[in-house]
Structure formats: C-alpha cells, structure tokens
Design a protein around this motif. Structure first.
Motif, PDB file in Angstrom:
ATOM      1  N   ASN A 725       0.805  -1.225   0.000  1.00 50.87           N
ATOM      2  CA  ASN A 725       0.000   0.000   0.000  1.00 50.87           C
ATOM      3  C   ASN A 725       0.837   1.273   0.000  1.00 50.87           C
ATOM      4  O   ASN A 725       0.405   2.307  -0.500  1.00 50.87           O
ATOM      5  CB  ASN A 725      -0.939   0.004   1.211  1.00 50.87           C
ATOM      6  N   ASN A 726       2.033   1.204   0.592  1.00 54.10           N
ATOM      7  CA  ASN A 726       2.879   2.409   0.653  1.00 54.10           C
ATOM      8  C   ASN A 726       3.909   2.467  -0.477  1.00 54.10           C
ATOM      9  O   ASN A 726       4.833   3.277  -0.446  1.00 54.10           O
ATOM     10  CB  ASN A 726       3.580   2.517   2.019  1.00 54.10           C
ATOM     11  N   GLY A 727       3.758   1.598  -1.478  1.00 49.47           N
ATOM     12  CA  GLY A 727       4.626   1.660  -2.648  1.00 49.47           C
ATOM     13  C   GLY A 727       5.892   0.857  -2.550  1.00 49.47           C
ATOM     14  O   GLY A 727       6.748   0.939  -3.446  1.00 49.47           O
ATOM     15  N   ASN A 728       6.052   0.065  -1.490  1.00 50.84           N
ATOM     16  CA  ASN A 728       7.255  -0.754  -1.336  1.00 50.84           C
ATOM     17  C   ASN A 728       7.116  -2.090  -2.052  1.00 50.84           C
ATOM     18  O   ASN A 728       6.021  -2.509  -2.445  1.00 50.84           O
ATOM     19  CB  ASN A 728       7.528  -1.010   0.151  1.00 50.84           C
ATOM     20  N   THR A 729       8.245  -2.769  -2.197  1.00 52.77           N
ATOM     21  CA  THR A 729       8.242  -4.109  -2.754  1.00 52.77           C
ATOM     22  C   THR A 729       7.618  -5.085  -1.745  1.00 52.77           C
ATOM     23  O   THR A 729       7.575  -4.827  -0.539  1.00 52.77           O
ATOM     24  CB  THR A 729       9.666  -4.551  -3.108  1.00 52.77           C
ATOM     25  N   ILE A 730       7.150  -6.205  -2.255  1.00 51.70           N
ATOM     26  CA  ILE A 730       6.405  -7.180  -1.456  1.00 51.70           C
ATOM     27  C   ILE A 730       7.367  -7.997  -0.590  1.00 51.70           C
ATOM     28  O   ILE A 730       8.481  -8.323  -1.028  1.00 51.70           O
ATOM     29  CB  ILE A 730       5.601  -8.099  -2.395  1.00 51.70           C
ATOM     30  N   PRO A 731       6.961  -8.370   0.638  1.00 53.96           N
ATOM     31  CA  PRO A 731       7.810  -9.253   1.451  1.00 53.96           C
ATOM     32  C   PRO A 731       8.132 -10.542   0.693  1.00 53.96           C
ATOM     33  O   PRO A 731       7.281 -11.110   0.014  1.00 53.96           O
ATOM     34  CB  PRO A 731       6.936  -9.542   2.678  1.00 53.96           C
ATOM     35  N   GLY A 754       7.870  -3.720   4.679  1.00 57.75           N
ATOM     36  CA  GLY A 754       8.319  -2.352   4.969  1.00 57.75           C
ATOM     37  C   GLY A 754       7.140  -1.465   5.296  1.00 57.75           C
ATOM     38  O   GLY A 754       6.452  -0.980   4.396  1.00 57.75           O
ATOM     39  N   LEU A 755       6.895  -1.255   6.575  1.00 63.94           N
ATOM     40  CA  LEU A 755       5.702  -0.521   7.010  1.00 63.94           C
ATOM     41  C   LEU A 755       5.864   0.981   6.881  1.00 63.94           C
ATOM     42  O   LEU A 755       4.909   1.708   6.629  1.00 63.94           O
ATOM     43  CB  LEU A 755       5.370  -0.877   8.463  1.00 63.94           C
ATOM     44  N   LYS A 756       7.085   1.479   7.079  1.00 60.89           N
ATOM     45  CA  LYS A 756       7.326   2.920   7.022  1.00 60.89           C
ATOM     46  C   LYS A 756       8.517   3.215   6.119  1.00 60.89           C
ATOM     47  O   LYS A 756       9.491   2.480   6.095  1.00 60.89           O
ATOM     48  CB  LYS A 756       7.597   3.488   8.430  1.00 60.89           C
ATOM     49  N   GLY A 757       8.412   4.322   5.397  1.00 60.10           N
ATOM     50  CA  GLY A 757       9.529   4.748   4.573  1.00 60.10           C
ATOM     51  C   GLY A 757       9.804   3.791   3.434  1.00 60.10           C
ATOM     52  O   GLY A 757       8.934   3.047   2.975  1.00 60.10           O
ATOM     53  N   HIS A 758      11.050   3.805   2.976  1.00 55.71           N
ATOM     54  CA  HIS A 758      11.482   2.990   1.841  1.00 55.71           C
ATOM     55  C   HIS A 758      12.192   1.755   2.375  1.00 55.71           C
ATOM     56  O   HIS A 758      13.220   1.863   3.036  1.00 55.71           O
ATOM     57  CB  HIS A 758      12.416   3.814   0.949  1.00 55.71           C
ATOM     58  N   VAL A 759      11.636   0.595   2.110  1.00 63.81           N
ATOM     59  CA  VAL A 759      12.162  -0.642   2.691  1.00 63.81           C
ATOM     60  C   VAL A 759      13.568  -0.921   2.173  1.00 63.81           C
ATOM     61  O   VAL A 759      13.896  -0.647   1.020  1.00 63.81           O
ATOM     62  CB  VAL A 759      11.210  -1.829   2.393  1.00 63.81           C
ATOM     63  N   ARG A 760      14.406  -1.450   3.060  1.00 65.85           N
ATOM     64  CA  ARG A 760      15.794  -1.772   2.705  1.00 65.85           C
ATOM     65  C   ARG A 760      15.993  -3.280   2.817  1.00 65.85           C
ATOM     66  O   ARG A 760      15.778  -3.864   3.880  1.00 65.85           O
ATOM     67  CB  ARG A 760      16.762  -1.040   3.637  1.00 65.85           C
ATOM     68  N   PRO A 761      16.427  -3.944   1.738  1.00 65.25           N
ATOM     69  CA  PRO A 761      16.696  -5.384   1.818  1.00 65.25           C
ATOM     70  C   PRO A 761      18.010  -5.641   2.539  1.00 65.25           C
ATOM     71  O   PRO A 761      18.807  -4.729   2.767  1.00 65.25           O
ATOM     72  CB  PRO A 761      16.799  -5.787   0.344  1.00 65.25           C
ATOM     73  N   THR A 762      18.235  -6.881   2.900  1.00 64.92           N
ATOM     74  CA  THR A 762      19.533  -7.294   3.447  1.00 64.92           C
ATOM     75  C   THR A 762      20.347  -7.928   2.330  1.00 64.92           C
ATOM     76  O   THR A 762      19.820  -8.690   1.518  1.00 64.92           O
ATOM     77  CB  THR A 762      19.338  -8.293   4.607  1.00 64.92           C
TER      78      THR A 762
END
Length: 865
Positions: A725-731, A754-762
């Motif tokens: 919903n916030n435009g991030n990639t899917i888990p 990624g619930l907030k901001g721009h999700v960062r992968p490992t």
C-alpha cells in the motif's frame, strides 16, 4: 570465496527498478593517475590541503590541465590526458577572501605520474570469465569515482567517502539545540556483470547548526541545565573575521572557568599582562559584548601555548557533520525526517540528485572531458517473490499476511515452565503512572491480567502468584550514574530473594526511561546475580484494552524464550534444508565504542548458536575485545575459537553429539573486510573444530554468509499489483541478477514488510561454502528462517541468528554503560603518553565492570532476548 552456484529460480518472477544507473566510457579509454605531494608537509594538513589544491587550480600554470583532471583535493589526481613530467606548481597560501599578502607561506605541489590505467581491464573483469576474477579493479573503480564525484566535491560538502550534501537554510530539520538534519546523496561506481553502474541514493546526516558561538552558548544555558556540553564543542570548527579575512579554527577546549575579562596573559606587543577583552579592544578595536557572561575558547592543541578567542567573534562553520551520537529524541526526529515513501526518494534521486551531483554531464563538464556518460534512467532488474513458510503452534493455525500473523486464540508451540517468579516495583517519583505499593489493588489486577495472558498462551505454572518487591529510589540529582539507586535495588534483591532457589524470572516494572537504571539492572542480574529479568514500561503496559493485551502478548514471547520454551516453528518442508543433517546455526557480531564513549573503551563480541533441530533457542557467548589503538576498534572476533567451542559444547550437551554442519551468519562486516573473515575468523572456527575433539577428528562442513544492511541498493516496483500500500516491494522479494557481484554468490533479500519509509533489503554474501548449497536452497532457507525470530509474530529484516548476535552485543553495551554512553563532563587529557595511559586505565576499568562475564546460571539460555 565460492563462485555463484547458479541463479535462483524459485518464486514468482517480476521486474524492479533500482537506483543503479548505467555508466558508459569511450571504447579503449585510457586514463592517467598521479600522486599529489605538498611541501612543506607539516604545514599542509587537514582543510589546508583542500585550500592549497583550490589555489593550484586557480594558478595560470595549471590552466591547460584544469578541464580534464579530477582529484581528491589531497593526495590523488586522475587525468584524461597525459600530463607533462615533472609537474611542479608553487602557490602562496591565502584564504578565500584574503587580500594579497607578500609574507604568505609558499607551498610547492608536485604532481607525479603513478600509472596508466586502461579501462579495457575493467571490461575484462565485468565479462565474467573465471580467469578474470582476480583482476584488481580497486584502482580503476576509485579513479572513476574521482571523475563522477568531481562536480559534487567542488559544489557540495563531502561526508565520509561517498556522501555529498548541499546545505540550505530552507531545507533542513532541527533535531535539537545546535544540531540539524540535512538530506544529501550517496554515489559510488560499481562494476556489474557486463555493465558499469553508479549507485545513487538519498541519505541523511546530522550537522552542527551554523551561527554565532556565543549566542549558541547562551542558548544552551537558557534551554538546558548544564550549558553547552563539552562533547558538543570538542573539535568544533569556527571561523573568525577580526584579521580582515575569514580564518578557520578548531576548538581544543572551552575554558569554562575563564571569561574574556578574567583570562589574562603576558602580551609581548604591549609589554604587560592584559586580559583577552583588553587585547581585542587595543589590537582590533573590538568592544566585546559578552566579556563576562560566556567562556572563552582555546584553539591551540599545544599545552604550552594556548590561543584564546572570545566566543562572540567566532561563527560555527556551516557544513560540519555532527560527530556525537544522536540521543533517543534526535534519532526519532531523524528517522521521521528520513522516512520518505519510495516514490519521494526515487524522484529526489533522478531529479534533484542528478542535478546537484552533476551526473547530467555535458561537453564542458569533467564527465565530458573524460568521455563519461551516465544514463538518467534507473536500471530494471529481474526479481522474484519467494513463497512464505507455514507457521506452527500447538493450538491454532494463524494465517500469514504481508509476512506477519496474529496470535489471537493460539497456544505457543512449547510453553516454558515457571517454577516461581518475582515482581520488582521500581518507584522513581513519577506519580500518576507508578503503582501505590505492593498491596495496590490496581497492581494485583495488573499482574492477574498478565498471568492470564501467560496461562492462555501455554506457559506452564502461570497460575502461581509472584513475590512482590518494592524499592523507592533516591533522587537522581547528586546521584552520579544513579549508583546509589542501583545499590538500593541490589540490596532489595539480596535481602528478599533466595540465592539457592532463584525465581524463574523477575518482572521489573519501570515508570519511565532512565539511561542508568535499565542497563544497571541488566548488568546486575546478568553478570552479578544470575537472575532472568523481563522489564515492562508502565506508560505502555498500563494502557487499556487491546493495547495492553498486545503489549502483554509481546512480553509473553520474551518470557517464554527466556524460560527455554518455543514460541512457534516452521512447517517441516521449510525446515528440511536444515534438518536433513544435524546442523548448528551460528550468528556473530561485534559492536564498537561510539563518539561519546571514553577513549580506550573495548568492543564487544557476541556469538550465538542453535542448540537443537528446532532452531529456536540461541544461547550466547560474549567477550570484551581490546581496541586497536590505531583505529579505536577491531571488527574481527579475536576469541572466536573459544566462543565457538562454548557453543559446540552446549550443542553437544543437549544432543549427545556434535553437529555435522555449521552455518555461520556474520553480521557487521563491510565489503572491504570480507577477506579478513577468511584470513582471520575462518581459521579460528576451524581451530575450534579441532580442539573440541582432540582424539577423534571432527570436521563438520562449514558455510559462512555475511549479512549487510549498510548498503545503498533500493528497489521500486514496476507494476501496481506488485507493491504494498505504501509503494514498497512485497515481502519475500529477492534479487540475485543485474546488480549483484560478477562472480561471488550474493543476493538481496527483503523478507519483511516495509511498514514505514522505503524498505531496505539485506545483502547476503556467501564467502565460504563447504556445503555447496544451491542458490534456491540457501535463498529460500534464509527467507523462511526470517520467520523464526522468537519475540515477533512477523518476518524480520535480518536472519534471526545474526539478529540475536546484534541484540546480545547491545546487551553487552548495557554492562559498560558508564563507559560507552558518556555524560558530557569528561575532562581532556593532553600528551600522547598520558592519552595512552588513560586508554589503558579505561580498558582495565571495563574489564573490572565485565568481571567473569555472563553468570554461569545464564549461559545456557537466551537471557539477552
């Protein structure tokens, strides 16, 4: 390091945009590298070197070369054309706004040829043929970084090696008094398979707020209790104009007991003793307005020759990165400022970032003179979304949605057992939120509600009433480091608890956050007393309805893990990659002293490891690590052999045998240190295998993967149905093509939502692999393992073994809290011998605080969770 075993195929395929941009060079491009030598060397240090190179660029003798060179303003220069040799240029040192001074010091800059660099060598490396794997690309890549960063280095402020900021009074966020946040951009050249790229990302950093130093001191006095902290002013750069031009100084010390009126010195010019106030009146005709109400500063590091300046003639220089460690409030503000949606960051990169960094190039630019072009389009890379595992509880069947699940009406997979338990009421004068005492009816109801949650979750023995203790702490004022308060807590434990029949755990009820009480209790109980503790913060725990129920549910997960229980498991197919052979998973991390730590404070290393085939319990070994005095910290774990032996012994005790395989997830290692893991840590792990079984050879197959979070790769979905919903990639999103290493086995995995901001992968990189895992096995195995974190009902961003090691390191910081999280009233030590002695004293103090380490009664459990 092992070659990539192939590409992963599992999961739903897709495509993502990423913040990597194609870089193109002229065919058969050749560049020339030169060393910069400035003499006299002793006077050409720090910012002076930068200014000297600015003067060189302005010199007529350099005019013919200016358009086709890039340099770091200090030591290294790259040219698109061969420069004449020898090349020596002399300049007289003048500040930016200083009029010509015939007595100015002259510096000689020699630009000496070092090597010719053919970029076709870089193309050979990127072609991916195994025979080209060992090509040293570092000189070529670093030269190209000088070229692409040339515009930014001239027009922006560099922080670290690859971050650039362009401070504006209208584009910042006040974090606290004297500290503000600015947005900038990271960029770095990266050679990928068949394509050279530049990685560009948004970044945030805290800066000192520019302004008058005296006004800043007065603001601290008005708004805080202790005035400007020593750590704030230490090494702060200020500029003065009283000489007729701008001159920069570095504050060595704020003379808190001296003002411009009270500070006096022998003045040769006037033949008598004068005050600083009088000197500036006589010499510069400056009447000081704050001669009595603010301290002066000393800008000389020479203990025999102080140089005093009145604070009011000093301006805090714009563009200084804040050196201190942000406190909780500052960190929260910074996170909110940096917490932008993916599309906001993406637009900032391709529009503002490209413009400010000068990546659009053009014929007249440095990029143009080197024939370099940068694509303005984000690279599109193939991706996949991996399937989530099944989650198993003893009662209930939760449904996973967006990598999380609800535990309403479920029972934990295996509840731990409460033999007896205790409650400690910590009364610290916060009326309204604290309970009235041990017999407070509201406390009794509160504890009954918590017990009911434990019982319904499946914890055994959760019907027993606790022993309730209460301690009234003395006021914090005058109680340094809250030592008296902690002594009172220790006495309460010793007077009321039976050492030979310890409670299963102590529930500690805190009415507020105190930077000494919580870490002090953890040290006291983990190291000295051997008591399991679980803390609750009453402002959150006493909320009503669903909020309290959710809070209690989270605490129950911690309690059960500490009691040795199992909160949840994965389905058997998700565990097969680990259970087909006896396997032990290890996590390793090291945490280092921060800017506010006393010099000489040690690093803390933690090693955690699984104990059975459920991969739920991860007891820990922890140790201090003496800093490398040259670098102040050392990343590699020195006592890894002994710590690995300890973990193997616990596994052997539980299983009556040793594991056939050992899988290590190593956290906190940068790309430049991968080789050190193989050179220093791998032999220590192998030595542990030999030492634990001296008679019968023990050679388990070993795999080591490094987990990286401090990278700048980000992804954007390309289809509306493939985003949250916030435009991030899917888990479950994974990328192992396009922007991964040309040869090494690495991948980017985003297991969490990624619930907030721009999700960062490992970023996971396999540096050693005797188990020869296929890509799908290791990628999906790491993904599903991310659902096994004990204290959450969701997938986490970092595989739990590494996450646990990180948490254990943070717990170790609590034990040395008074050294690592320093208050601001430290004193300065002068002289190298004195400094070395002080570092050794601090380190020995840390050893004393640490004692024998974790109490023997805690070593086989997850005390740190």
């Amino acid at each position: 390091m092992p070659l990539r075993p192939g590409w992963g195929t599992l999961g739903r395929p897709g495509q993502l945009r990423t913040n990597f941009f194609a870089v193109r060079l002229p065919k058969n491009a050749t560049y020339y590298e030169y060393e910069i030598e400035i003499s006299p060397k002793a006077q050409a240090k720090g910012d002076r070197r930068y200014r000297i190179m600015e003067l060189v660029e302005q010199d007529a003798a350099f005019a013919d070369f200016r358009t086709h060179v890039a340099h770091d303003r200090s030591q290294r220069l790259v040219s698109a054309r061969e420069l004449p040799q020898p090349l020596s240029i002399s300049v007289r040192y003048l500040e930016v706004d200083q009029e010509d001074n015939p007595n100015a010091q002259t510096f000689t800059v020699d630009i000496k040829h070092k090597r010719q660099m053919s970029m076709s060598t870089l193309n050979d490396y990127m072609d991916g043929r195994p025979e080209h794997r060992d090509i040293d690309t570092q000189p070529l890549v670093s030269a190209l970084n000088l070229v692409v960063q040339s515009h930014a280095s001239k027009h922006g402020i560099r922080v670290g090696s690859n971050k650039y900021f362009f401070p504006s009074p209208n584009d910042n966020l006040r974090l606290s008094l004297g500290v503000e946040a600015h947005r900038g951009f990271f960029m770095s050249i990266r050679p990928m398979y068949k394509q050279l790229m530049v990685n560009v990302n948004v970044c945030m950093t805290a800066f000192y707020t520019p302004g008058n130093l005296a006004e800043c001191m007065l603001a601290f006095r008005r708004e805080t209790s202790g005035g400007m902290p020593h750590g704030f002013a230490d090494k702060l750069k200020v500029a003065t104009r009283h000489l007729g031009y701008t001159k920069k100084h570095t504050i060595f010390r704020v003379m808190t007991s001296l003002t411009a009126r009270t500070a006096r010195f022998d003045c040769e010019e006037y033949g008598r003793k004068v005050s600083v106030e009088e000197f500036f009146k006589l010499k510069y005709r400056i009447t000081l307005r704050h001669a009595t109400d603010v301290p002066i500063i000393n800008v000389s590091s020479n203990p025999k020759h102080a140089v005093f300046l009145p604070a009011e003639i000093c301006e805090i220089v714009r563009g200084q990165a804040y050196r201190g460690k942000l406190d909780g409030q500052q960190t929260s503000s910074m996170i909110r400022y940096a917490c932008n949606a993916p599309d906001v960051n993406g637009n900032a990169i391709v529009n503002e970032g490209f413009e400010k960094l000068g990546l659009r190039g053009g014929a007249a630019s440095t990029l143009g003179s080197f024939g370099v072009t940068v694509s303005p389009q984000m690279t599109v890379v193939p991706s996949r979304v991996l399937p989530s595992p099944g989650i198993s509880y003893s009662v209930g069947n939760p449904r996973i949605q967006n990598a999380s699940w609800n535990i309403v009406n479920i029972k934990l997979q295996a509840g731990g057992t409460i033999g007896s338990w205790a409650v400690l009421l910590v009364q610290d004068g916060r009326t309204g939120i604290e309970f009235a005492g041990e017999d407070d009816p509201q406390l009794i109801l509160f504890l009954r509600t918590f017990l009911a949650k434990c019982n319904s979750s499946g914890i055994v023995g959760a019907d027993k009433p606790p022993k309730i203790l209460s301690v009234q702490l003395p006021p914090s004022q005058g109680d340094e480091n809250r030592a008296a308060a902690l002594d009172k807590i220790r006495l309460t434990f010793r007077n009321n608890l039976n050492r030979s029949a310890k409670p299963s755990f102590v529930l500690v009820l805190l009415s507020g956050i105190d930077k000494y009480i919580y870490p002090g209790i953890k040290k006291m109980c983990d190291i000295d007393l051997g008591l399991q503790t679980v803390h609750m913060l009453l402002p959150k725990a006493r909320e009503s309805g669903n909020r309290q129920d959710q809070y209690f549910s989270n605490v129950v997960l911690k309690v059960n893990a500490k009691l040795g229980g199992m909160n949840h498991l994965l389905d058997s197919s998700s565990m097969k990659w680990l259970t087909e052979k006896k396997t032990m998973i290890m996590g390793i991390d090291v945490t280092h002293p921060g800017p506010k730590s006393l010099p000489g404070s040690p690093s803390i290393a933690a090693v955690v490891a699984s104990i059975d085939d459920n991969f739920v319990q991860f007891p820990a070994s922890m140790t201090l690590q003496k800093p490398d005095w040259n670098k102040e910290s050392k990343e590699m774990v020195e006592k890894l052999t002994q710590m690995t032996i300890e973990r193997l012994q616990v596994y052997q005790k539980k299983n009556k045998r040793l594991p056939d395989r050992v899988f290590v997830y190593r956290d906190g290692v940068s790309e430049g240190q991968y080789h050190l893991v193989l050179q220093e840590e791998l032999p220590k792990i192998q030595a542990a295998f030999k030492q634990i079984s001296p008679k019968a050879p023990y050679k388990p197959t070993l795999t080591i993967a490094i987990c990286g979070k401090r990278h700048h790769a980000r992804f954007w979905p390309t289809a509306p149905g493939e985003m949250t919903n916030n435009g991030n990639t899917i888990p479950g999103t994974i990328v192992d093509k396009g922007i991964t290493d040309v040869y090494n086995f690495d991948f980017y995995l985003q297991a969490h939502n990624g619930l907030k901001g721009h999700v960062r992968p490992t970023h996971y990189t396999v540096v050693y692999d005797e188990n020869r895992y296929r890509a799908d096995v290791l990628q999906q195995g790491t993904h599903t393992a991310s659902y096994l974190f004990a204290r959450a009902t969701k997938a986490v961003s970092l595989v739990p073994a590494a996450y646990y090691a990180d948490i254990a390191c943070e717990r170790g910081r609590d034990y040395l809290n008074v050294l690592l999280n320093l208050t601001e009233d430290r004193s300065s030590v002068t002289g190298s011998a004195d400094k070395e002695a002080e570092k050794e004293r601090v380190y020995q103090n840390a050893v004393k605080l640490w004692g024998d380490g974790i109490h023997k009664d805690m070593k086989d459990c997850m005390f740190y969770i």
